[in-house]
Design a protein around this motif. Structure first.
Motif, PDB file in Angstrom:
ATOM      1  N   GLU A 152      68.759 -27.049  13.058  1.00 50.88           N
ATOM      2  CA  GLU A 152      67.394 -27.044  13.588  1.00 50.88           C
ATOM      3  C   GLU A 152      66.751 -25.686  13.362  1.00 50.88           C
TER       4      GLU A 152
ATOM      5  N   ALA B  12      60.418 -38.817  19.170  1.00 56.13           N
ATOM      6  CA  ALA B  12      60.808 -38.155  17.925  1.00 56.13           C
ATOM      7  C   ALA B  12      59.931 -38.615  16.767  1.00 56.13           C
TER       8      ALA B  12
ATOM      9  N   ASN C 223      61.881 -35.282  11.123  1.00 54.83           N
ATOM     10  CA  ASN C 223      60.481 -35.589  10.891  1.00 54.83           C
ATOM     11  C   ASN C 223      59.900 -34.459  10.070  1.00 54.83           C
TER      12      ASN C 223
ATOM     13  N   LYS D  16      60.093 -31.143  12.677  1.00 52.11           N
ATOM     14  CA  LYS D  16      60.944 -31.305  13.844  1.00 52.11           C
ATOM     15  C   LYS D  16      62.251 -31.999  13.479  1.00 52.11           C
TER      16      LYS D  16
ATOM     17  N   CYS E 120      65.318 -33.924  15.716  1.00 48.89           N
ATOM     18  CA  CYS E 120      65.768 -34.325  17.048  1.00 48.89           C
ATOM     19  C   CYS E 120      67.143 -34.970  16.918  1.00 48.89           C
TER      20      CYS E 120
END
Lengths: 391, 261
Positions: free
Chosen positions: A250, B12, B226, B239, B241
């Motif tokens: 992330e 999400a 995404n 993003k 998730c």
């Protein structure tokens, strides 16, 4: 580095030489090649429209995105494609107007294989696709490389007119062409474009993991610059994202390394690196932070001997305490290095770090008198090699 | 548990929209669902199907290319979720293309012609719906690997087909949802098909088993990548998730790792 690429593409080709070519390559672990592509496209377009570049036009061969996507993108970046199209109208009417800049899109996206055309023909009617209204030229058979080549050149000549004015070519996906044609014919197309004397510069995007390594190598051989996009941390398997370490992913997914390899005319190759960060669908470049660079340097294989020490390294080295080294313990350190004679030593009040073998403090125990023959004598003639050790 | 309430998957995907004012957030986007043999991703398709056919708007149309299951299967599953597919089909909102037994004629041209004809069908539905002012069209392919089988394994033609479906997303603002299995390509050194699909996808949803092994109350994890979330006034953000899920009889429960008591 991104700027130096932009400069190279902007400055274009010298008379009688191949146009500078750039391969942008990425892999699925860091699939931001398209961001780099659009970044360069917008930079180059604004240069062209501001008449700062060698070329006066740009032909964009759109395989992976629709022409309307590119028009939106350029509009969003403040590049008014519409005005450049108006310019075209003027060009059509007044042929004398030479200094006109324009961006033209060859649409290989909407109907690359002529399926829609065939369906339309078989139905004899039906609605046309919306894309046709964008005014881009449509290519209905991308398998024919000769046709593709001639339509690119025609579009380019349509922008810049006859004469010596050049134009740029951008291909948004070599992979799509490679799905329909062999590598030899694609290489032929690219090399024809490069050697055409109307082409100022050319760049293309390729996803390196969709093809064999040799395909990537062929593309790289044909380009004077290679920009490769790599993930920040190469995962162990290298190919796919490492989804297990998600927090790390992330954090790092939107960042990466941007390596650029320039090939000079004389064969010299220069590699430069930068970091990039993707945010808000834009890509930002910055130089690699020094901390990372040091880590990077120590990881790199050492291929050359470093014969000089930097100032910092010298200071650091001076600070190192070697085992058994005489620490002085209050007395001045006197280590004989053979360069000073006994008489010199006596006359000096406080010899520092260099001096004589024996001190005169305890002369009753006898002393060794050494007189050197001359200053030319080599100092290490009968030197005690362990002299500096505290044994 | 209220099935209408937005869950983590909706969040999400950016499907959370209280006032129902924004346009369908998956419009003009390609969604790739990747699953494995241990964790089927079919429930994600069902969820998206249900959202796409939501009762709030009657302008939504779904074109469903079924290679893996018959209509009655989807009908039963969706009925449990509170969505009547038979009624939607009669209302011309759900176009079901049963391709279960389809096999394109052998040979290179046969494959191509079969896929062109199939694309022609989809295009026709999309254009007619578009003309009827039904602007929110979703094309679902379940699943892509079986499509490859139907096309006698010609990867290139299947990718061409996918490309043409993608042109519909940019021309008509359709969304394209494709399910594929990740692990059937795991032994290939360069799985061009799945990689190509990942490059194309705007949203990638991966359904995987837990890294720590099997558990009774957690059936697996979903990772949603995404690539670009568009917000008001053209701004966008990216993003990733990750959350766990549990498939239940009439719905799926989504929760963050460790948050289930």
């Amino acid at each position: 580095m991104a700027e130096s690429i932009c400069r190279a593409l902007r400055d274009g080709a010298l008379q009688g030489e191949h146009a500078p070519a750039l391969t942008i390559k990425d892999s699925i672990a860091s699939p931001f090649g398209f961001h780099v592509f659009t970044h360069l496209l917008t930079q180059l377009s604004s240069n062209i429209l501001a008449a700062k570049s060698q070329s006066r036009g740009l032909v964009l061969v759109a395989f992976s995105r629709s022409p309307s996507f590119y028009l939106d993108l350029l509009n969003r970046k403040g590049i008014d494609v519409a005005s450049s199209q108006k310019c075209f109208v003027v060009l059509m009417n007044v042929w004398e107007l030479k200094h006109c800049c324009r961006i033209e899109i060859l649409d290989c996206y909407t109907d690359p294989l002529g399926w829609k055309d065939a369906l339309l023909a078989s139905e004899n009617g039906g609605s046309l696709s919306n894309e046709a209204s964008t005014g881009a030229s449509l290519c209905r058979n991308v398998k024919d490389m000769d046709k593709l080549y001639s339509s690119i050149i025609e579009l380019g000549k349509g922008i810049v007119g006859q004469g010596k004015v050049r134009f740029c070519v951008a291909i948004d996906s070599v992979n799509e062409i490679l799905r329909h044609a062999s590598i030899s014919s694609v290489a032929g197309l690219l090399s024809n474009l490069r050697s055409n004397d109307r082409v100022s510069s050319i760049f293309w995007l390729s996803h390196s993991d969709l093809h064999e390594d040799r395909v990537t190598a062929v593309l790289e051989y044909m380009s004077s610059m290679v920009a490769s996009i790599e993930p920040q941390n190469q995962s162990a398997n290298g190919r796919r994202c490492n989804w297990e370490s998600l927090p790390l992913l992330e954090h790092n997914y939107w960042k990466g390394r941007f390596h650029v390899r320039f090939k000079r005319r004389n064969g010299r190759v220069r590699v430069m690196s930068e970091e990039f960060h993707v945010e808000q669908s834009a890509i930002n470049f910055r130089s690699i932070s020094s901390e990372d660079e040091i880590v990077n340097r120590s990881l790199l294989p050492k291929v050359q001997f470093n014969l000089q020490l930097s100032e910092k390294e010298q200071i650091d080295r001076a600070k190192v305490v070697l085992p058994f080294e005489h620490q002085g313990t209050g007395k001045p350190i006197q280590i004989y290095d053979g360069r000073r004679s006994l008489t010199d030593g006596k006359s000096e009040a406080e010899p520092v770090s260099t001096g004589i073998l024996q001190t005169n403090e305890n002369s009753s125990k006898g002393e060794i008198i050494y007189l050197r023959d001359s200053d030319d004598e080599r100092p290490d003639s009968d030197e005690d090699p362990d002299d500096d050790l505290d044994i | 548990m209220d099935q209408r309430a937005p869950n983590l998957l909706d969040e999400a995907l950016g499907l959370v929209d209280e006032e129902k004012t924004k346009p369908w957030p998956l419009s003009s986007r390609v969604v790739l669902v990747e699953d494995r043999v241990e964790t089927s991703g079919a429930f994600v398709l069902h969820h998206l199907l249900k959202r796409a056919l939501s009762p709030h708007s009657s302008n939504d149309v779904v074109v469903f290319l079924a290679f893996s299951q018959p209509f009655s299967h989807y009908d039963r599953v969706l009925r449990k979720l509170g969505c009547n597919l038979t009624a939607q089909r009669e209302n011309n909102r759900f176009f079901f293309l049963d391709l279960l037994m389809s096999e394109f004629p052998d040979g290179d041209e046969g494959n191509k012609d079969g896929l062109v004809a199939l694309y022609g069908k989809i295009e026709k539905v999309v254009t007619t719906s578009f003309q009827e002012n039904k602007k929110c069209i979703t094309i679902v392919i379940d699943d892509f690997s079986l499509m490859e089988v139907a096309a006698n394994g010609s990867t290139n033609y299947v990718l061409d087909f996918l490309h043409y479906c993608r042109t519909l997303t940019s021309a008509f603002g359709c969304s394209l949802v494709v399910l594929n299995h990740e692990d059937i390509y795991s032994s290939i050194e360069r799985p061009a098909l799945i990689l190509q699909m990942e490059y194309l996808a705007d949203i990638l949803i991966k359904a995987e088993p837990l890294a720590t092994g099997l558990a009774t109350d957690v059936h697996g994890q979903l990772t949603v990548l995404n690539k670009e979330i568009r917000e008001e006034q053209g701004s966008s953000r990216n993003k990733i998730c990750n959350f766990h899920f549990r498939v239940k009889e009439n719905g799926v429960e989504y929760f963050y790792p460790g948050s289930k008591t």
